[in-house]
Design an enzyme around this catalytic site. Sequence first.
Site, mmCIF file in Angstrom:
data_model
loop_
_atom_site.group_PDB
_atom_site.id
_atom_site.type_symbol
_atom_site.label_atom_id
_atom_site.label_comp_id
_atom_site.label_asym_id
_atom_site.label_seq_id
_atom_site.Cartn_x
_atom_site.Cartn_y
_atom_site.Cartn_z
ATOM 1 N N ARG A 167 -12.519 -13.381 -2.372
ATOM 2 C CA ARG A 167 -12.678 -12.365 -1.817
ATOM 3 C C ARG A 167 -13.529 -12.903 -0.583
ATOM 4 N NH1 ARG A 167 -9.337 -11.583 -4.953
ATOM 5 N NH2 ARG A 167 -9.694 -10.083 -6.625
ATOM 6 N N SER A 217 -12.296 -2.504 -7.984
ATOM 7 C CA SER A 217 -13.838 -3.234 -8.275
ATOM 8 C C SER A 217 -15.063 -3.029 -8.144
ATOM 9 C CB SER A 217 -13.027 -4.178 -8.803
ATOM 10 O OG SER A 217 -11.871 -4.667 -9.820
ATOM 11 N N GLU A 287 -18.849 -6.262 -4.496
ATOM 12 C CA GLU A 287 -17.161 -6.841 -4.103
ATOM 13 C C GLU A 287 -17.202 -5.491 -3.193
ATOM 14 O OE1 GLU A 287 -14.374 -8.056 -6.408
ATOM 15 O OE2 GLU A 287 -12.804 -6.676 -4.816
HETATM 16 C C1 LIG Z 1 -7.492 1.628 -6.428
HETATM 17 C C2 LIG Z 1 -8.378 1.030 -5.958
HETATM 18 C C3 LIG Z 1 -7.283 -0.494 -6.798
HETATM 19 C C4 LIG Z 1 -7.986 -1.859 -5.790
HETATM 20 N N1 LIG Z 1 -7.680 -2.992 -6.608
HETATM 21 C C5 LIG Z 1 -7.860 -4.388 -5.711
HETATM 22 C C6 LIG Z 1 -6.813 -5.420 -6.319
HETATM 23 O O1 LIG Z 1 -6.305 -5.475 -7.302
HETATM 24 N N2 LIG Z 1 -7.827 -6.341 -5.287
HETATM 25 C C7 LIG Z 1 -8.289 -6.451 -4.640
HETATM 26 O O2 LIG Z 1 -8.323 -7.875 -4.334
HETATM 27 N N3 LIG Z 1 -9.070 -5.601 -4.057
HETATM 28 C C8 LIG Z 1 -8.405 -4.352 -4.480
HETATM 29 N N4 LIG Z 1 -9.134 -2.791 -4.110
HETATM 30 C C9 LIG Z 1 -10.108 -3.132 -2.979
HETATM 31 C C10 LIG Z 1 -9.339 -3.083 -1.715
HETATM 32 O O3 LIG Z 1 -8.167 -2.429 -1.670
HETATM 33 C C11 LIG Z 1 -9.256 -4.354 -1.188
HETATM 34 O O4 LIG Z 1 -10.020 -5.021 -0.679
HETATM 35 C C12 LIG Z 1 -8.055 -4.892 0.491
HETATM 36 O O5 LIG Z 1 -8.175 -5.395 1.118
HETATM 37 C C13 LIG Z 1 -8.882 -3.910 1.167
HETATM 38 O O6 LIG Z 1 -8.588 -3.396 2.889
HETATM 39 P P1 LIG Z 1 -8.123 -2.050 3.335
HETATM 40 O O7 LIG Z 1 -7.879 -2.573 4.695
HETATM 41 O O8 LIG Z 1 -8.575 -0.884 3.070
HETATM 42 O O9 LIG Z 1 -9.929 -2.494 4.222
HETATM 43 P P2 LIG Z 1 -11.347 -2.000 4.445
HETATM 44 O O10 LIG Z 1 -11.842 -1.071 3.534
HETATM 45 O O11 LIG Z 1 -11.071 -1.067 5.258
HETATM 46 O O12 LIG Z 1 -12.492 -2.734 5.373
HETATM 47 C C14 LIG Z 1 -13.252 -3.699 4.474
HETATM 48 C C15 LIG Z 1 -12.970 -4.786 5.254
HETATM 49 O O13 LIG Z 1 -12.288 -5.976 5.905
HETATM 50 C C16 LIG Z 1 -12.650 -5.688 7.479
HETATM 51 N N5 LIG Z 1 -11.816 -5.194 7.569
HETATM 52 C C17 LIG Z 1 -10.638 -4.526 7.577
HETATM 53 N N6 LIG Z 1 -9.223 -4.830 8.198
HETATM 54 C C18 LIG Z 1 -10.050 -5.878 9.044
HETATM 55 C C19 LIG Z 1 -9.150 -6.386 10.613
HETATM 56 N N7 LIG Z 1 -7.844 -6.095 10.400
HETATM 57 N N8 LIG Z 1 -9.972 -7.369 10.865
HETATM 58 C C20 LIG Z 1 -11.475 -8.098 10.607
HETATM 59 N N9 LIG Z 1 -11.884 -6.929 9.664
HETATM 60 C C21 LIG Z 1 -11.476 -6.366 8.798
HETATM 61 C C22 LIG Z 1 -13.843 -4.237 7.356
HETATM 62 O O14 LIG Z 1 -14.259 -4.271 8.308
HETATM 63 C C23 LIG Z 1 -14.788 -4.684 5.577
HETATM 64 O O15 LIG Z 1 -15.682 -5.602 6.223
HETATM 65 C C24 LIG Z 1 -8.877 -1.930 -4.547
HETATM 66 C C25 LIG Z 1 -9.532 -0.669 -4.117
HETATM 67 C C26 LIG Z 1 -9.130 0.657 -4.867
HETATM 68 C C27 LIG Z 1 -9.628 2.019 -4.305
#
Ligand SMILES: Cc1cc2nc3c(=O)[nH]c(=O)nc-3n(C[C@H](O)[C@H](O)[C@H](O)COP(=O)(O)OP(=O)(O)OC[C@H]3O[C@@H](n4cnc5c(N)ncnc54)[C@H](O)[C@@H]3O)c2cc1C
Length: 292
Positions: A167, A217, A287
Amino acid sequence: MRVVGEENVSLDEPMSEHTTFEIGGPADLFVTPVTSDQLAEVAQIVRSAGAPLFVMGNGSNLLVADEGFRGVVVCTSGALDNANVDGRIMRCEAGVSLADASEMACELGLSGLEFACGIPGSVGGAVFMNAGAYGGQTADVVCEVRVLTADGDVRTLSGDELAFGYRTSRIRTDGLVCLSASFELVPGDSEEIRATMDDLQERRREKQPLEMPSAGSTFKRPEGHFAGKLIADAGLKGASIGGAQVSEKHAGFVVNAGGATAADVRALIHHVQDEVERQFGVRLEPEVRMLP
Ligand SMILES: Cc1cc2nc3c(=O)[nH]c(=O)nc-3n(C[C@H](O)[C@H](O)[C@H](O)COP(=O)(O)OP(=O)(O)OC[C@H]3O[C@@H](n4cnc5c(N)ncnc54)[C@H](O)[C@@H]3O)c2cc1C
């Protein structure tokens, strides 16, 4: 010269509308660039001005404070969604959703992104977090990432240079902005890829509280344990503070059961951490990312 159009900038934008938790007060300024060059330019302008900057994707791993964010949120999800494929290389701008990327790969008979089909994040968020599921992770398929460095340079880093860990990645540790990422996939059979994706989605629907707002999570997997099992064994399934609740379906998820505030979620996270540590001697680490 204007970097982005007026329609791509808003003031006092409620972050509850941009997070899967549906929680969070207003961001002073909220910008949605349309190209990765615009993303780099906006981020650089904000940094040069000395204003607090937060780059986000789909807000699916984010808990934004009830007071919101005094600074500029640059959001890649929605507009920054160009993707193209050349042979077995798929290049995606940071805001492309993992669902769209995996769907596109499936349609083109390219295997490697099946694990990502049910992760509701963006490509940028996935690289930042090294998102993974069901034995696959972003690190396995990324071959190149275009980034904006803290010094304002645009650089291309290879997968090996991204220092992926559980992560985490160099995007996170070095404060980089992910502009776009390329995945190296392998030719496969579209029907088999589809069957794997359907299976993974079904497993998610069975186990996870997808019908309630959450950020996935809540805690990282502690060495040698599963967070959800420790929380359930501690008797915390269904425990709630205000509108925040430890999911009855999967104890590893804190959900917004209705009207939860960020303060409720934080208080519940602390309660779970304390109780699990008291009973099992393991301190769970969130996380979910907190803003600020
Ligand atoms: C129902 C559900 C199920 C999920 N299942 C999983 C799973 O199976 N596995 C898993 O790993 N995660 C899971 N997640 C968590 C999440 O979807 C992941 O961590 C995902 O990668 C986050 O992406 P995001 O675009 O939503 O990031 P955001 O939530 O918008 O941001 C997360 C972090 O990434 C940074 N960030 C985002 N984009 C950029 C960029 N372009 N440049 C620099 N930094 C950036 C942000 O600053 C922040 O610190 C789940 C979430 C939900 C709601």
